[in-house]
Design an enzyme around this catalytic site. Structure first.
Site, PDB file in Angstrom:
ATOM      1  N   HIS A 289      -1.455 -14.091   0.904  1.00  0.00           N
ATOM      2  CA  HIS A 289      -0.816 -13.085   0.051  1.00  0.00           C
ATOM      3  C   HIS A 289      -2.068 -12.326  -0.747  1.00  0.00           C
ATOM      4  O   HIS A 289      -3.015 -12.908  -1.317  1.00  0.00           O
ATOM      5  CB  HIS A 289      -0.089 -13.711  -1.049  1.00  0.00           C
ATOM      6  CG  HIS A 289       0.798 -12.899  -1.623  1.00  0.00           C
ATOM      7  ND1 HIS A 289       0.376 -11.818  -2.395  1.00  0.00           N
ATOM      8  CD2 HIS A 289       2.345 -12.491  -1.744  1.00  0.00           C
ATOM      9  CE1 HIS A 289       1.415 -10.855  -2.852  1.00  0.00           C
ATOM     10  NE2 HIS A 289       2.575 -11.372  -2.320  1.00  0.00           N
ATOM     11  N   GLU A 302       4.574  -8.869  -5.120  1.00  0.00           N
ATOM     12  CA  GLU A 302       4.396  -7.617  -4.395  1.00  0.00           C
ATOM     13  C   GLU A 302       5.311  -6.470  -5.014  1.00  0.00           C
ATOM     14  O   GLU A 302       5.038  -5.191  -4.896  1.00  0.00           O
ATOM     15  CB  GLU A 302       4.917  -7.850  -3.089  1.00  0.00           C
ATOM     16  CG  GLU A 302       4.783  -6.778  -2.047  1.00  0.00           C
ATOM     17  CD  GLU A 302       4.742  -7.063  -0.663  1.00  0.00           C
ATOM     18  OE1 GLU A 302       4.017  -8.157  -0.221  1.00  0.00           O
ATOM     19  OE2 GLU A 302       5.852  -6.693   0.096  1.00  0.00           O
ATOM     20  N   ARG A 305       2.956  -3.949  -6.782  1.00  0.00           N
ATOM     21  CA  ARG A 305       2.442  -2.786  -6.011  1.00  0.00           C
ATOM     22  C   ARG A 305       3.763  -1.894  -5.781  1.00  0.00           C
ATOM     23  O   ARG A 305       3.718  -0.673  -5.648  1.00  0.00           O
ATOM     24  CB  ARG A 305       1.726  -3.233  -4.679  1.00  0.00           C
ATOM     25  CG  ARG A 305       0.439  -3.722  -5.012  1.00  0.00           C
ATOM     26  CD  ARG A 305      -0.227  -4.143  -3.875  1.00  0.00           C
ATOM     27  NE  ARG A 305       0.441  -5.492  -3.479  1.00  0.00           N
ATOM     28  CZ  ARG A 305       0.603  -6.023  -2.384  1.00  0.00           C
ATOM     29  NH1 ARG A 305       0.476  -5.170  -1.258  1.00  0.00           N
ATOM     30  NH2 ARG A 305       1.093  -7.393  -2.414  1.00  0.00           N
ATOM     31  N   ARG A 326       1.051  -7.626   3.723  1.00  0.00           N
ATOM     32  CA  ARG A 326       0.291  -8.461   3.427  1.00  0.00           C
ATOM     33  C   ARG A 326      -1.067  -8.932   3.957  1.00  0.00           C
ATOM     34  O   ARG A 326      -2.096  -8.911   3.344  1.00  0.00           O
ATOM     35  CB  ARG A 326       0.886  -9.649   3.224  1.00  0.00           C
ATOM     36  CG  ARG A 326       2.035  -9.573   2.072  1.00  0.00           C
ATOM     37  CD  ARG A 326       3.029 -10.809   1.916  1.00  0.00           C
ATOM     38  NE  ARG A 326       3.975 -10.473   0.718  1.00  0.00           N
ATOM     39  CZ  ARG A 326       5.058 -11.290   0.536  1.00  0.00           C
ATOM     40  NH1 ARG A 326       5.054 -12.538   0.908  1.00  0.00           N
ATOM     41  NH2 ARG A 326       5.810 -10.793  -0.345  1.00  0.00           N
ATOM     42  N   HIS A 429      -0.075 -18.490   1.330  1.00  0.00           N
ATOM     43  CA  HIS A 429       1.225 -18.361   0.673  1.00  0.00           C
ATOM     44  C   HIS A 429       2.494 -18.886   1.542  1.00  0.00           C
ATOM     45  O   HIS A 429       3.205 -19.467   1.066  1.00  0.00           O
ATOM     46  CB  HIS A 429       1.227 -16.739   0.626  1.00  0.00           C
ATOM     47  CG  HIS A 429       2.617 -16.394  -0.307  1.00  0.00           C
ATOM     48  ND1 HIS A 429       2.948 -16.969  -1.564  1.00  0.00           N
ATOM     49  CD2 HIS A 429       3.555 -15.567   0.068  1.00  0.00           C
ATOM     50  CE1 HIS A 429       3.873 -16.181  -2.083  1.00  0.00           C
ATOM     51  NE2 HIS A 429       4.550 -15.507  -1.120  1.00  0.00           N
ATOM     52  N   HIS A 430       2.442 -18.570   2.780  1.00  0.00           N
ATOM     53  CA  HIS A 430       3.633 -18.865   3.670  1.00  0.00           C
ATOM     54  C   HIS A 430       3.191 -19.269   5.057  1.00  0.00           C
ATOM     55  O   HIS A 430       2.325 -18.648   5.639  1.00  0.00           O
ATOM     56  CB  HIS A 430       4.352 -17.441   3.655  1.00  0.00           C
ATOM     57  CG  HIS A 430       5.856 -17.924   4.255  1.00  0.00           C
ATOM     58  ND1 HIS A 430       6.972 -18.308   3.130  1.00  0.00           N
ATOM     59  CD2 HIS A 430       6.235 -17.898   5.363  1.00  0.00           C
ATOM     60  CE1 HIS A 430       8.135 -18.397   4.247  1.00  0.00           C
ATOM     61  NE2 HIS A 430       7.675 -18.188   5.599  1.00  0.00           N
ATOM     62  N   ARG A 469       4.954 -12.472   7.496  1.00  0.00           N
ATOM     63  CA  ARG A 469       6.277 -12.465   7.100  1.00  0.00           C
ATOM     64  C   ARG A 469       6.220 -11.163   6.116  1.00  0.00           C
ATOM     65  O   ARG A 469       5.291 -11.014   5.123  1.00  0.00           O
ATOM     66  CB  ARG A 469       6.532 -13.589   6.172  1.00  0.00           C
ATOM     67  CG  ARG A 469       7.978 -13.355   5.520  1.00  0.00           C
ATOM     68  CD  ARG A 469       8.332 -14.850   4.953  1.00  0.00           C
ATOM     69  NE  ARG A 469       7.411 -15.136   3.634  1.00  0.00           N
ATOM     70  CZ  ARG A 469       7.566 -14.603   2.606  1.00  0.00           C
ATOM     71  NH1 ARG A 469       8.225 -13.682   2.450  1.00  0.00           N
ATOM     72  NH2 ARG A 469       6.570 -15.013   1.602  1.00  0.00           N
TER      73      ARG A 469
END
Ligand code: ADP
Length: 495
Positions: A289, A302, A305, A326, A429-430, A469
């Site tokens: 991220h 996010e 932004r 991302r 992050h993921h 993602r």
């Protein structure tokens, strides 16, 4: 099934114990210092935790959605969580939930469709996602918004997020972070239903009988082995973003990156499901991220932004369209001096996101100033260049001129004091990859066959997000597929 000793203490489980959400849950005791003689005894005598229709492993968003749904279908369900608190990484979800064709979009005059949502998800994931799984998520997204709404978990405020063609991310009206809001709401739903749930209980192994999943072996809050019998298991243990051994195995270049993941995110569900033949998909796809504060690994949502923030480098200059996906924004930051950036925004953005005050201002993790000049000084960037960057961004918007970096959305001028700057860089992050599942949330083996009695939902699964993602799709996934997993599991159990 692995035998449970005949001398077992049959411990009637805390039927009616409630999930206490962000506080201690269920039995609550942590496993510190069981007397040695007792622990040695336990090696011989595994505790029998009782029998359930469905055991749900992991009390994050997916696990809670599955638990509430299964309980409503009349299943005797047990929710197990290894950490002292419920919520998992879902608690840290800031953005919102993507969904299409909702009444909130209709009210705002936004034209969206399953096709467009699916196309954005597929393109955002570098065309690596499984279109069948993607469409299933998109098709069921509105129903999930309605389901949550029917329980008072209302995601009515629309926003913009990276990679979405239209305003599709749904957030709480209050500006609260979505994850905590959902976890709080779902905790209350578990409480109202008298769901059996227990924290500090780590599942170690899935138990099989006649080729079907028939139970789990766990470590209880006292550090003792305990077995729960069941007809079906739903794995909702999240990813492995805090497991450095697994990160090193699948993406060695990310080994030094900070992680936004809570420490329980160790890939357990992947490991114990693999042990009974589960197949994996896209396992090396790990998302970084772009806006993570590095000293504390705190995520700057996010939404910031999406609501208007821009990024400048340490020379005070913008360098890219901040609303790209991302992975692209992360790569953009890594290409800058010191591989980092400053996220810049004003009062209008801070007012719309309560997390700014709570997570950044209160913890002294951002610079705040009454003028751009003063902000530049506090950031330690060349002040003239910085003020010029923001002024020319604002002037472009006023003149309706094209953004030099191609930004076409969330063009909100940065003009209202106080002004804010947060130093950010990418962080893990993921995990996009994980257990291979079908649209019914059945876990598949290497031959593509469902493993009887094994279902999974949320970040522990792979296939939807492909190589990247989109913000808002994790929350959609946990709710759509948490519900799907319990629906298929209930059909299986009650067949
Ligand atoms: P998702 O977004 O898919 O719901 P989360 O990260 O929010 O995933 O939640 C996963 C939850 O599963 C976390 O609370 C985590 O602590 C829990 N968990 C992970 N491994 C185990 C395990 N072995 N036993 C019990 N709970 C687990």
């Amino acid at each position: 099934m692995r035998t449970t000793e005949s001398k077992l203490t049959r411990r009637s489980f805390l039927t009616g114990a409630v999930v206490a959400g962000l506080g201690a849950m269920g039995a609550g005791l942590t496993g510190c210092g069981a007397p040695r003689s007792f622990a040695q005894e336990a090696e011989k005598n595994t505790i029998d935790g009782g029998a359930y229709d469905i055991v749900v492993i992991g009390a994050g968003g997916a696990g809670m959605a599955a638990t509430v749904g299964a309980s409503d279908q009349g299943a005797k369900v047990l929710l197990l969580e290894k950490m002292p608190v419920a919520g998992g990484n879902t608690c840290f979800a800031e953005g919102g939930m993507n969904a299409c064709c909702t009444k909130y979009q209709a009210e705002a005059g936004i034209q969206d469709s399953v096709d467009l949502f699916a196309a954005d998800t597929y393109a955002g994931g570098h065309e690596k996602g499984n279109m069948e799984l993607i469409r299933h998520m998109c098709e069921n997204s509105n129903a999930a918004i309605e389901w949550l709404g029917s329980m008072g978990i209302t995601l009515s405020k629309l926003g913009t997020s990276g990679g979405a063609s239209v305003k599709r991310i749904h957030r709480p009206e209050t500006g609260e972070a979505v994850g905590k809001y959902i976890v709080k709401g779902m905790t209350e739903q578990c409480r109202q239903r008298g769901v059996s749930a227990v924290c500090n209980t780590k599942v170690e192994e899935l138990l099989m009988e006649d080729g079907k999943v028939a139970g789990v072996r766990a470590t209880n809050p006292n550090g003792l082995p305990i077995v729960y019998h069941c007809k079906a298991v739903i794995v909702s243990t999240g990813g492995f973003g805090a497991n450095h051994k697994m990160l090193a195995q699948y993406r060695p270049e990310l080994i030094d990156a900070v992680t936004t993941n809570q420490p329980g995110t160790q890939g357990d569900g992947i490991i114990f499901s693999q042990a009974i033949g589960a197949d994996l998909v896209d396992i090396g796809e790990i998302q970084v991220h772009p806006t993570v504060e590095q000293t504390t690994a705190t995520l700057l949502s996010e939404n910031i932004r999406g609501d208007g923030a821009v990024l400048v480098n340490i020379d005070g200059e913008r360098f890219m369209n901040e609303l790209l996906t991302r992975d692209v924004v992360s790569a953009g930051e890594w290409s800058q001096p010191e591989k980092r950036a400053w996220a810049i925004f004003d009062k209008s953005v801070a007012d719309n996101n309560t997390s700014i005050e709570e997570k950044f201002v209160a913890r002294d993790l951002c610079k705040v100033a009454n003028s751009l000049d003063e902000l530049g000084q506090k950031m330690g960037v060349p002040v003239d260049a910085f003020v010029q960057s923001i002024t020319s961004y604002n002037d472009n918007i006023a003149a309706d001129a094209a953004d030099p970096f191609g930004r076409s959305k969330s063009l909100n001028p940065i003009v209202t004091a106080p002004f804010y700057a947060v130093s950010v860089a990418p962080g893990i992050h993921h995990c996009m990859g994980g257990l291979r599942v079908n649209v019914d949330a059945e876990v598949l083996d290497a031959d593509g066959k469902p493993i009887p009695g094994l279902f999974a939902a949320g970040e522990v699964t792979g296939g939807i997000h492909g190589g990247n993602r989109l913000g808002g799709n994790a929350v959609c996934d946990i709710n759509v597929n948490g519900r799907q997993a319990q629906e298929t599991a209930c059909k299986y159990v009650f067949a």
